[in-house]
Design an enzyme around this catalytic site. Structure first.
Site, PDB file in Angstrom:
ATOM      1  N   ASN A  16      24.875  23.439  28.935  1.00  0.00           N
ATOM      2  CA  ASN A  16      25.774  24.324  28.191  1.00  0.00           C
ATOM      3  C   ASN A  16      25.275  24.322  26.751  1.00  0.00           C
ATOM      4  O   ASN A  16      25.573  23.424  25.975  1.00  0.00           O
ATOM      5  CB  ASN A  16      27.216  23.810  28.287  1.00  0.00           C
ATOM      6  CG  ASN A  16      28.196  24.726  27.586  1.00  0.00           C
ATOM      7  OD1 ASN A  16      27.798  25.655  26.864  1.00  0.00           O
ATOM      8  ND2 ASN A  16      29.473  24.476  27.765  1.00  0.00           N
ATOM      9  N   ARG A  74      25.249  27.637  31.590  1.00  0.00           N
ATOM     10  CA  ARG A  74      26.440  28.411  31.272  1.00  0.00           C
ATOM     11  C   ARG A  74      26.023  29.533  30.330  1.00  0.00           C
ATOM     12  O   ARG A  74      25.409  29.287  29.291  1.00  0.00           O
ATOM     13  CB  ARG A  74      27.481  27.526  30.599  1.00  0.00           C
ATOM     14  CG  ARG A  74      28.665  28.315  30.163  1.00  0.00           C
ATOM     15  CD  ARG A  74      29.788  27.469  29.614  1.00  0.00           C
ATOM     16  NE  ARG A  74      30.841  28.384  29.214  1.00  0.00           N
ATOM     17  CZ  ARG A  74      31.082  28.748  27.949  1.00  0.00           C
ATOM     18  NH1 ARG A  74      30.386  28.228  26.961  1.00  0.00           N
ATOM     19  NH2 ARG A  74      32.025  29.618  27.678  1.00  0.00           N
ATOM     20  N   HIS A 163      36.219  32.246  30.999  1.00  0.00           N
ATOM     21  CA  HIS A 163      36.628  31.071  31.782  1.00  0.00           C
ATOM     22  C   HIS A 163      36.449  31.332  33.273  1.00  0.00           C
ATOM     23  O   HIS A 163      37.075  30.670  34.105  1.00  0.00           O
ATOM     24  CB  HIS A 163      38.125  30.727  31.586  1.00  0.00           C
ATOM     25  CG  HIS A 163      38.469  30.163  30.252  1.00  0.00           C
ATOM     26  ND1 HIS A 163      39.647  30.470  29.608  1.00  0.00           N
ATOM     27  CD2 HIS A 163      37.825  29.299  29.438  1.00  0.00           C
ATOM     28  CE1 HIS A 163      39.703  29.830  28.456  1.00  0.00           C
ATOM     29  NE2 HIS A 163      38.594  29.113  28.324  1.00  0.00           N
ATOM     30  N   ARG A 224      43.593  30.847  18.213  1.00  0.00           N
ATOM     31  CA  ARG A 224      43.535  32.309  18.424  1.00  0.00           C
ATOM     32  C   ARG A 224      44.927  32.851  18.698  1.00  0.00           C
ATOM     33  O   ARG A 224      45.710  32.207  19.394  1.00  0.00           O
ATOM     34  CB  ARG A 224      42.653  32.643  19.638  1.00  0.00           C
ATOM     35  CG  ARG A 224      41.210  32.293  19.449  1.00  0.00           C
ATOM     36  CD  ARG A 224      40.406  32.669  20.698  1.00  0.00           C
ATOM     37  NE  ARG A 224      39.280  31.775  20.841  1.00  0.00           N
ATOM     38  CZ  ARG A 224      38.830  31.297  21.994  1.00  0.00           C
ATOM     39  NH1 ARG A 224      39.406  31.652  23.131  1.00  0.00           N
ATOM     40  NH2 ARG A 224      37.809  30.478  22.011  1.00  0.00           N
ATOM     41  N   GLU A 369      33.960  22.841  35.492  1.00  0.00           N
ATOM     42  CA  GLU A 369      33.070  23.987  35.309  1.00  0.00           C
ATOM     43  C   GLU A 369      31.612  23.602  35.545  1.00  0.00           C
ATOM     44  O   GLU A 369      30.841  24.382  36.092  1.00  0.00           O
ATOM     45  CB  GLU A 369      33.261  24.556  33.895  1.00  0.00           C
ATOM     46  CG  GLU A 369      34.603  25.258  33.738  1.00  0.00           C
ATOM     47  CD  GLU A 369      35.004  25.529  32.296  1.00  0.00           C
ATOM     48  OE1 GLU A 369      35.554  24.610  31.660  1.00  0.00           O
ATOM     49  OE2 GLU A 369      34.762  26.639  31.821  1.00  0.00           O
TER      50      GLU A 369
END
Ligand code: ADP
Length: 382
Positions: A16, A74, A163, A224, A369
């Site tokens: 990642n 990723r 996601h 956010r 993940e």
């Protein structure tokens, strides 16, 4: 490729590669077991000069392995080009480079990680796993914005969702947990972390998700704002004389739980602790957060035609009994009932947190993940 030429994929490195850090995990895919994990930080800021140097550090950390069979990466954005993970070749890289505009911060780092692996692990195949791919099955009615279609056609302005790797992992895990075939599974998956999103999954496929063109939309997140009236953004920009970049920072980095609660970073643990001490701003932040999650669950229950289960995952979904209670206690109209005891003791592990007579079971399932990326890599190459 002939069958004989296909190599058995056993050891898979998952990378990642972000703008300033590179996270990795090494898996033995015969046992689906993690062998190593690590992080290289401060790339280009006092640490390694670039992703290639960072990867050399990873190779060192792993003790110069010669037996890595494949590498899974990723990648933030596959737009409409990549509807599934893909084995990387020149044509794939060229297509990915055209998608940098969809993630100007992350995409160059993601692709830099792939290029570094191509240089350093010569001959080892790379697979790109896109955060957006799982959501590519959304119908137009969910994916398109009600603006002049020329902006979709010319600029690709639509909902993509993110996601996806996590939503896909917990969807597969839910099918297993509930003992239902994936193709008949209707669920609402809630990835609740620092960044958060929901997905509506019908017959095993994503039919809607709460993030949009970018990860800004949907839920109230750590920093956010999630859904907001576009006209409010214009008003603030005009009144304060902000540039698009400044407004972007305000919405993505200075809003959400952080802005409402005053807790730096909007960390759920700190906000819960402040609320328990009677801090009104923290209390309001929690209620706004939970309200929005519950609101989306209600909508997505309709979208999937009645959910077989509601799945909670991510740092908050897996660990915070208080945050979960605030969401689930708002779902009475769906016949959902929280089992307070089960909720209190479920942390970082799979478990049902609703009562036996709850109309829809609420299930905590830890996401993974990195393992999903390793699985996809094995699926594509093995
Ligand atoms: P990211 O989106 O960065 O991957 P995570 O999925 O790790 O984030 O989630 C981070 C969030 O999870 C933070 O808000 C953190 O407070 C929350 N969290 C993690 N562990 C716990 C815990 N034990 N109790 C409450 N909240 C937790």
């Amino acid at each position: 490729m002939s069958k004989a030429a296909k190599k058995k994929i056993r050891k898979v490195l998952v990378v990642n590669s972000g703008s300033s850090s590179l996270k990795y995990q090494l898996f033995d895919m015969e046992k689906e077991e993690r062998l190593a994990k690590g992080l290289v930080e401060r790339i280009g800021a006092g640490g390694p000069a670039n992703h290639s140097e960072a990867l050399k550090k990873v190779v060192e950390d792993l003790g110069n392995p010669k037996d890595i069979d494949a590498i899974g990466h990723r990648v933030l954005h596959g737009a409409e080009v990549f509807k599934d993970s893909v084995k990387v070749d020149k044509a794939v890289m060229a297509k990915c480079k055209k998608l940098v505009k969809f993630g100007p911060l992350h995409m160059p780092a993601n692709l830099g990680g792939i290029e570094a692996c191509q240089q350093i692990f010569k001959g080892v195949p790379n697979v790109a796993v896109f955060d957006t791919a799982f959501h590519q099955t959304m119908p137009d009615c969910a994916a398109l914005y009600a603006i002049d279609p020329k902006y979709y056609k010319k600029m690709g302005i639509r909902k993509y969702g993110f996601h996806g790797t996590s939503h896909k992992f917990v969807t597969q895990a839910a099918a297993e947990f509930l003992g239902k075939p994936l193709a008949k599974l209707n669920i609402v998956t809630c990835h609740l972390g620092n960044g958060s999103s929901l997905a509506a999954v019908k017959n095993g496929q994503c039919v809607d998700t709460s993030m949009g063109l970018t990860p800004l939309a949907g839920l109230v997140m750590g920093t956010r704002c999630g859904d907001i009236d576009g006209a409010a953004i214009l008003s603030i920009m005009e009144a304060e004389g902000l540039t698009p970049a400044q407004m972007d920072t305000l919405l993505n980095k200075k809003s959400g739980l952080q802005a409402v609660s005053g807790v730096n970073g909007g960390d759920m643990r700190d906000i819960c602790a402040n609320a328990a001490k009677g801090d009104k701003a923290a209390e309001l932040a929690l209620e706004m957060w939970a309200y929005r999650v519950a609101f989306y669950i209600g909508g997505y229950n309709t979208v999937v035609g009645g959910a077989d289960a509601i799945i909670l995952t991510g740092g908050i979904g897996e660990n915070s009994a208080e945050a979960r209670e605030r969401v689930v206690s708002r779902l009475g109209a769906l016949g959902v009932k929280l089992d307070k005891k089960a909720n209190a003791k479920t942390r970082g592990a799979a478990g049902v947190i609703s009562t036996k007579d709850s109309k829809i079971p609420v299930v905590v399932l830890p996401t993974n993940e990195e393992l999903m990326i390793a699985k996809d890599t094995t699926r594509l190459l093995g």
